[in-house]
Design an enzyme around this catalytic site. Structure first.
Site, short mmCIF file in Angstrom:
data_model
loop_
_atom_site.label_atom_id
_atom_site.label_comp_id
_atom_site.label_asym_id
_atom_site.label_seq_id
_atom_site.Cartn_x
_atom_site.Cartn_y
_atom_site.Cartn_z
N LYS A 61 24.64 17.65 -28.14
CA LYS A 61 23.25 17.96 -28.47
C LYS A 61 22.45 18.24 -27.20
O LYS A 61 21.73 19.24 -27.12
CB LYS A 61 22.65 16.79 -29.25
CG LYS A 61 21.45 17.16 -30.07
CD LYS A 61 20.95 15.97 -30.87
CE LYS A 61 21.87 15.61 -32.01
NZ LYS A 61 21.60 14.29 -32.57
N ARG A 99 17.41 10.51 -29.82
CA ARG A 99 18.53 11.08 -30.58
C ARG A 99 19.83 10.80 -29.85
O ARG A 99 19.93 10.97 -28.64
CB ARG A 99 18.35 12.60 -30.70
CG ARG A 99 16.91 13.01 -30.91
CD ARG A 99 16.69 14.52 -30.79
NE ARG A 99 17.42 15.27 -31.79
CZ ARG A 99 17.44 16.60 -31.86
NH1 ARG A 99 16.81 17.31 -30.93
NH2 ARG A 99 18.12 17.21 -32.79
N GLY A 154 28.44 7.64 -37.92
CA GLY A 154 28.51 6.25 -37.49
C GLY A 154 27.68 6.01 -36.25
O GLY A 154 27.40 4.87 -35.91
N MET A 162 24.22 6.15 -33.93
CA MET A 162 22.84 5.85 -34.30
C MET A 162 22.15 7.10 -34.82
O MET A 162 22.29 8.17 -34.28
CB MET A 162 22.06 5.32 -33.11
CG MET A 162 20.72 4.78 -33.56
SD MET A 162 19.50 4.68 -32.26
CE MET A 162 18.86 6.34 -32.26
N ARG A 195 24.56 24.11 -32.54
CA ARG A 195 25.94 23.72 -32.24
C ARG A 195 26.84 24.67 -33.02
O ARG A 195 26.40 25.30 -33.98
CB ARG A 195 26.21 22.28 -32.63
CG ARG A 195 26.05 22.05 -34.13
CD ARG A 195 26.27 20.61 -34.53
NE ARG A 195 25.64 20.39 -35.82
CZ ARG A 195 25.40 19.20 -36.35
NH1 ARG A 195 25.74 18.12 -35.71
NH2 ARG A 195 24.83 19.08 -37.53
N HIS A 203 25.00 15.68 -45.93
CA HIS A 203 26.10 15.00 -45.25
C HIS A 203 27.43 15.27 -45.93
O HIS A 203 28.42 15.65 -45.29
CB HIS A 203 25.81 13.50 -45.20
CG HIS A 203 26.88 12.70 -44.55
ND1 HIS A 203 27.84 12.04 -45.28
CD2 HIS A 203 27.18 12.50 -43.25
CE1 HIS A 203 28.66 11.44 -44.45
NE2 HIS A 203 28.29 11.70 -43.21
N GLU A 224 71.09 16.51 -34.22
CA GLU A 224 70.29 15.46 -34.86
C GLU A 224 70.78 14.06 -34.51
O GLU A 224 70.11 13.07 -34.76
CB GLU A 224 70.29 15.65 -36.39
CG GLU A 224 71.66 15.81 -37.00
CD GLU A 224 71.61 16.21 -38.47
OE1 GLU A 224 70.59 15.96 -39.12
OE2 GLU A 224 72.61 16.77 -38.96
N SER A 237 70.37 23.94 -34.17
CA SER A 237 69.14 23.77 -34.94
C SER A 237 68.80 22.29 -34.90
O SER A 237 69.60 21.44 -35.32
CB SER A 237 69.34 24.24 -36.37
OG SER A 237 68.17 24.00 -37.11
N GLY A 263 67.57 18.99 -36.01
CA GLY A 263 67.22 18.26 -37.23
C GLY A 263 66.40 17.07 -36.79
O GLY A 263 66.90 15.99 -36.54
N ASN A 306 64.26 15.19 -38.19
CA ASN A 306 64.08 13.99 -39.03
C ASN A 306 65.10 12.94 -38.63
O ASN A 306 64.75 11.80 -38.31
CB ASN A 306 64.27 14.32 -40.51
CG ASN A 306 63.30 15.38 -40.99
OD1 ASN A 306 62.34 15.70 -40.30
ND2 ASN A 306 63.55 15.94 -42.16
N CYS A 329 64.64 22.65 -37.72
CA CYS A 329 64.54 22.75 -39.17
C CYS A 329 64.07 21.44 -39.81
O CYS A 329 64.05 21.29 -41.01
CB CYS A 329 65.87 23.19 -39.78
SG CYS A 329 67.20 22.01 -39.48
N TYR A 362 63.06 29.89 -32.68
CA TYR A 362 62.33 29.90 -33.95
C TYR A 362 62.05 28.48 -34.43
O TYR A 362 62.67 27.51 -33.97
CB TYR A 362 63.12 30.66 -35.02
CG TYR A 362 64.38 29.97 -35.46
CD1 TYR A 362 64.34 29.02 -36.50
CD2 TYR A 362 65.61 30.23 -34.87
CE1 TYR A 362 65.49 28.35 -36.90
CE2 TYR A 362 66.76 29.58 -35.26
CZ TYR A 362 66.69 28.64 -36.27
OH TYR A 362 67.81 27.97 -36.67
P1 ADP Z 1 21.69 14.55 -36.19
O1 ADP Z 1 22.65 14.40 -35.08
O2 ADP Z 1 21.92 13.63 -37.31
O3 ADP Z 1 21.51 15.97 -36.60
P2 ADP Z 1 19.22 14.83 -34.75
O4 ADP Z 1 19.08 14.15 -33.47
O5 ADP Z 1 19.49 16.27 -34.72
O6 ADP Z 1 20.29 14.05 -35.61
O7 ADP Z 1 17.89 14.56 -35.55
C1 ADP Z 1 17.80 14.79 -36.91
C2 ADP Z 1 16.53 15.52 -37.20
O8 ADP Z 1 15.43 14.86 -36.66
C3 ADP Z 1 16.45 16.90 -36.62
O9 ADP Z 1 17.09 17.83 -37.37
C4 ADP Z 1 14.98 17.14 -36.66
O10 ADP Z 1 14.59 17.57 -37.92
C5 ADP Z 1 14.42 15.78 -36.38
N1 ADP Z 1 14.01 15.72 -34.98
C6 ADP Z 1 14.73 15.33 -33.92
N2 ADP Z 1 14.02 15.45 -32.78
C7 ADP Z 1 12.83 15.93 -33.14
C8 ADP Z 1 11.65 16.28 -32.44
N3 ADP Z 1 11.57 16.19 -31.12
N4 ADP Z 1 10.60 16.74 -33.13
C9 ADP Z 1 10.68 16.86 -34.46
N5 ADP Z 1 11.74 16.56 -35.20
C10 ADP Z 1 12.81 16.09 -34.54
MG MG Z 2 20.79 17.34 -35.84
#
Ligand code: ADP
Ligand code: MG
Ligand code: MG
Length: 903
Positions: free
Chosen positions: A26, A96, A105, A107, A363, A481, A771, A790, A792, A794, A857, A877
């Site tokens: 990110k 973030r 998983g 934060m 991304r 998700h 084998e 060849s 084998g 396994n 094989c 092959y």
């Molecule tokens: P994830 O990895 O789950 O996508 P993000 O860090 O991208 O988490 O945050 C999720 C959402 O939070 C973003 O898609 C956006 O909508 C909101 N967000 C994050 N940073 C900002 C920001 N600086 N201003 C406004 N919204 C934000």
């Molecule tokens: Mg995001």
């Protein structure tokens, strides 16, 4: 001084896209977008090194960090013209998390950091929008108390007992009391009142006050990101995906922009191309007056960004294209810029504050196999990427989806769906409904077919989503998700099924009026978003109808050096494999040719008292085997066919139950006692290491002789008809050159005899399976007379590890748990150990016979990583089951591309 903080904003950044290891995905891409001059709110990234430091130093930060953060913070203040913690003009932040790869998983983002009793009044005065301010505040309270005060603090709660759920209940109760439908109906007063009650609740549940200091919130958020790296879910996910624990995560701190200030603000998620089918058009969802994850979380039904992406469930809502045409055009322009810059499909997040567009993330977008194939081919045609990149971009396992089952269209046309949702992951699937991820995991890993049915999914459900056949959710859009995760894995998935409601207490699901219990079977058509009761047949479509698939594999064939054959024992399988691109048969097992009605001739041979008796019985088998080979040769035409002589121990051909033994005695005209004695005499303590393979052919050379005759007579017949087949006769379980030569002498003699009798000359080879580990060790000796090898793998894996193929399942899971084995060596070649034997055998074999043909094989022939290994050790092959042939073709091409890159 070590640099721990990287700044971005105002068209410049200290980081770049290729700094993912340091800045996380990110952060690196926020920097890259800033450098491209795209509108990105200013901010800074704390590096993954700080995370590593944190865990190596009793969870503390490096000393320099504080000053570097302060400096970056001042920079953001200068650019934004606001001040963090200022009572009149406060700056707010988002915190973030950002690992190298996006990781469930980890934060979740905390938004609106910096709202306190000191800054709230000023922000209200300044914006004249108390509703917006309290809406932001209630979001901060619920996100912060959940992810920072509860999860990161390691507080475990039972399902439905976490602080967030309890806070959300307050919101729902309020909406219910006031008879509101949407969150947006809440007034400023409602929200102000709500935030007060939420703070009390936090204190009640967690025994701590919600922090009323901006810096405390900020550092709390930062520490929580690092803390979450070692959370249970994050660790579990890393294990599934094989991500190293020491990568660490970065933290992004970014100035807030607001999509929740009113009707002229919005937030959205989009893909630069359709991630479901790969089509080249802008695809996305958005919500007016919303913030953060509202779109993804399925709070309200998201709208489509443009007319083209409208779905059944948001047809009636306006698109961004219609409501804010100017902003939409800007976004289209950014789409173009990003695709030409990254040369790949991007998954973007944006927010509009009072008409101004802000980019919050980009991304490379997750996509299913069908979409990946189409995008790769079309991007090559558009001149964005060369052929090699296109071929590298599709994961071999993704092709599986094109070869995957779908609901049989004929059956489907006469069935009525019980509900409809959004088609988030294509293909068909059927399974028993389960309502919790834990149950899905429990049953799914036992091999039961289950479909995970949920309100919506969250990162906590990932462990149950993986083993499920498919995922079905009541809420959420195409970017939810569930949809993202399913797409990443190529799983069938339906989201936003409005007719579905789940009663967790009674363990039932309502599909409109229809009620089904947990455990009932359902079938999903993920391509169309249809849900059926019961089990509908699944069929596999012919990928030959997909032009992108065909193009991609044509390129793969042009690039690869390794040939791809198939394991096939019947004319039908052989023909199917040729369609999938098989260039020959690498393993034709002959044992099935002794079953069915033929087993009686086989049993007669086993019971025979002398050679004459055995020959008489084998003579009955000869014409049948000859016909088998003839038909397989016909199906393969001029392609090489490797036929393995009889391999399994004879006890597999005799009955072990009293009833069937009686039947055998009656049929063969001997006493039951004789049959019993014979069966007992065939018993072995260790049949896998017993009287099988060439050991049988040595005890009973007449079996080898009969099989060789059947093969050569069939070949002669084909030659007579103008088909120049190439039989490769393969001797199983060879461990010494003498064993091999013993069998080869018989085979060569029979070949001469058949040629003489028929007056036809044909080509053939005699080679061996490698084998038994000993065969690899003395490969140079064996290759003096063997014309091909060849592997084998396994048996080779079984005998090298000393793991019984049939019993390894009992402890393999413990081995994964304790990280003793990274993967199942029967699925992916153990390159370190077994791989050495293979490489040595290749090297020694070729030294003795430079033109020695070498292939594999075992099951591994269709495993992409193993295919790449076979390329690297210089095999000619690989051979795999017909359905895996396309996968092996692609993997072989990628191996070639990787090899060229290394040079
Ligand atoms: P994830 O990895 O789950 O996508 P993000 O860090 O991208 O988490 O945050 C999720 C959402 O939070 C973003 O898609 C956006 O909508 C909101 N967000 C994050 N940073 C900002 C920001 N600086 N201003 C406004 N919204 C934000
Ligand atoms: Mg995001
Ligand atoms: Mg998220």
């Amino acid at each position: 001084m070590a640099k721990y903080v990287y700044f971005f904003g105002d068209g410049k950044a200290e980081g770049r896209a290729d700094m993912k290891n340091l800045l996380g995905g990110k952060g690196a891409n926020l920097a890259e977008m800033s450098n491209l001059g795209l509108p990105v709110p200013p901010g800074f990234t704390i590096t993954t090194e700080v995370c590593t430091y944190y865990y190596q130093n009793q969870r503390t930060h490096p000393a320099e960090l504080k000053a570097q953060v302060e400096e970056a913070l001042r920079n953001v203040e200068n650019l934004s013209g606001k001040k963090f913690g200022h009572p009149e003009n406060p700056l707010l932040f988002s915190v973030r998390s950002g690992a190298r790869l996006s990781m469930p998983g980890m934060m979740e983002t905390v938004l609106n950091i910096g709202l306190t009793s000191k800054t709230i009044p000023g922000l209200i005065r300044r914006t004249n929008n108390p509703r917006f301010v309290y809406d932001s505040y209630r979001r901060l309270i619920s996100m912060y108390s959940d992810v920072v005060m509860e999860k990161a603090a390691g507080i475990e709660t039972a399902e439905g007992k976490g602080v967030r759920v309890q806070l959300e209940r307050l919101l729902e109760e309020l909406k219910h009391k006031k008879k509101y439908k949407n969150d947006t109906d809440l007034t400023a007063e409602d929200l102000q009142d709500l935030t007060e009650r939420m703070k009390k609740k936090v204190k009640d549940v967690l025994g701590k006050d919600f922090p009323d200091d901006g810096y405390e919130q900020l550092w709390g958020g930062i520490a929580a990101v690092f803390q979450s790296w070692n959370g249970k879910r994050a660790i579990a996910y890393r294990r599934i995906e094989g991500i190293p624990d020491d990568w660490g995560t970065a933290v992004n701190v970014q100035a807030m922009v607001f999509g929740n200030t009113g009707e002229h603000s919005a937030t959205g998620v989009a893909f630069t191309r359709d991630p479901g089918n790969g089509e080249n058009y802008f695809y996305g969802e958005w919500l007016i007056n919303a913030q953060g994850e509202d779109v993804v979380a399925g709070i309200r039904t998201p709208f489509a960004v443009n007319i083209r992406s409208k779905q059944e469930n948001n047809q009636q809502f306006p698109s961004l294209e219609e409501v804010m045409p100017e902003t939409y055009r800007q976004l289209l322009d950014i789409r173009q810029k990003l695709e030409t810059h990254y040369r790949d499909m991007q998954d973007i997040e944006f927010t509009i504050e009072e008409g101004k567009l802000w980019m919050l993330q980009t991304r490379s977008g997750k996509r299913n196999g069908i979409a990946a194939t189409r995008m790769a081919v079309e991007m090559q045609r558009e001149g964005l990427i060369p052929k090699e990149v296109a071929v590298s971009r599709v994961k071999p396992s993704q092709l599986d989806e094109l070869l995957h089952p779908m609901v049989d269209p004929k059956t489907e046309s006469v069935w009525h769906p019980i509900a409809k949702g959004l088609p988030a992951g294509p293909g068909g699937a059927m399974g028993k409904m389960v309502f919790t991820a834990d149950l899905a995991e429990e049953l799914g890993t036992k091999g039961e077919k289950v479909i995970l049915v949920r309100e919506e999914t969250s990162p906590e459900d990932v462990h149950g989503m993986k083993p499920a056949q498919a995922i079905l959710t009541a809420k959420g859009g195409m970017t939810s998700h569930a949809a993202l995760v399913a797409r990443g894995w190529g799983k069938c998935c339906i989201v936003g099924c409005g007719d579905l409601s789940i009663d967790m207490e009674k363990k039932i699901a309502h599909f409109g009026k229809k009620v089904l219990k947990e455990g009932d079977w359902i079938t999903l058509n993920g391509t169309k978003g249809l849900i059926y009761e019961g089990q509908l047949p699944l069929v596999t479509i012919d990928p030959e109808h997909n032009e992108y698939y065909k193009q991609l594999l044509t390129w793969a064939d042009e690039i690869r050096r390794l040939k791809v054959r198939t394991n096939a024992d019947t004319p039908g399988d052989s023909a199917a494999a040729v369609k999938f691109g098989a260039e020959g048969i690498g393993l034709c097992r002959t044992e099935h040719m002794f079953f069915g009605e033929r087993i009686w001739a086989m049993r007669e041979m086993i019971m025979a008292e002398d050679l004459a008796g055995r020959k008489k019985a084998l003579a009955k088998l000869l014409p049948m085997q000859r016909q088998d080979f003839y038909e397989i040769f016909q199906a393969m035409q001029h392609r090489p066919v490797t036929i393995r002589l009889l391999d399994p121990p004879l006890h597999e051909f005799v009955p072990h139950e009293p009833d069937t033994q009686k039947e055998m005695a009656a049929r063969l005209g001997v006493s039951v006692e004789t049959v019993k004695q014979k069966v007992e005499s065939l018993h072995e303590f260790n049949p896998m290491l017993g009287h099988r393979g060439c050991r049988l052919g040595i005890t009973y050379p007449e079996i080898t002789e009969m099989q060789a005759r059947a093969i050569f007579e069939a070949a002669a017949q084909c030659y007579a008809e103008g088909i120049k087949v190439l039989p490769e006769v393969m001797i199983p379980l060879t461990g010494t050159k003498v064993e091999f030569d013993h069998q080869k002498t018989i085979i060569d003699r029979v070949a001469r005899e058949v040629m003489k009798e028929k007056g036809i000359k044909f080509n053939y080879l005699v080679g061996t399976m490698i084998e038994v580990p000993r065969a690899a060790l003395v490969a140079d000796k064996i290759a003096q007379t063997a014309e091909f090898f060849s592997y084998g793998t396994n048996d080779l894996t079984q005998m090298t590890y000393g793991f019984s193929r049939d019993d390894v399942g009992k402890f393999l899971y413990d081995y994964f748990e304790h990280k003793i084995l990274p993967s199942d060596p029967f699925q992916t070649i153990d390159q370190e150990g077994v791989g050495q034997l293979i490489a040595m055998g290749v090297e020694k074999g070729r030294r003795a016979r430079p033109d020695l043909k070498i292939g594999i094989c075992g099951e591994h022939g269709g495993d992409p990583d193993s295919v790449k290994f076979c390329h690297r050790v210089g095999m000619d092959y690989v051979s795999c089951s017909p359905f895996r042939v396309p996968i092996a073709r692609l993997a072989a091409a990628q191996a070639m591309i990787e090899e060229k890159k290394m040079k």
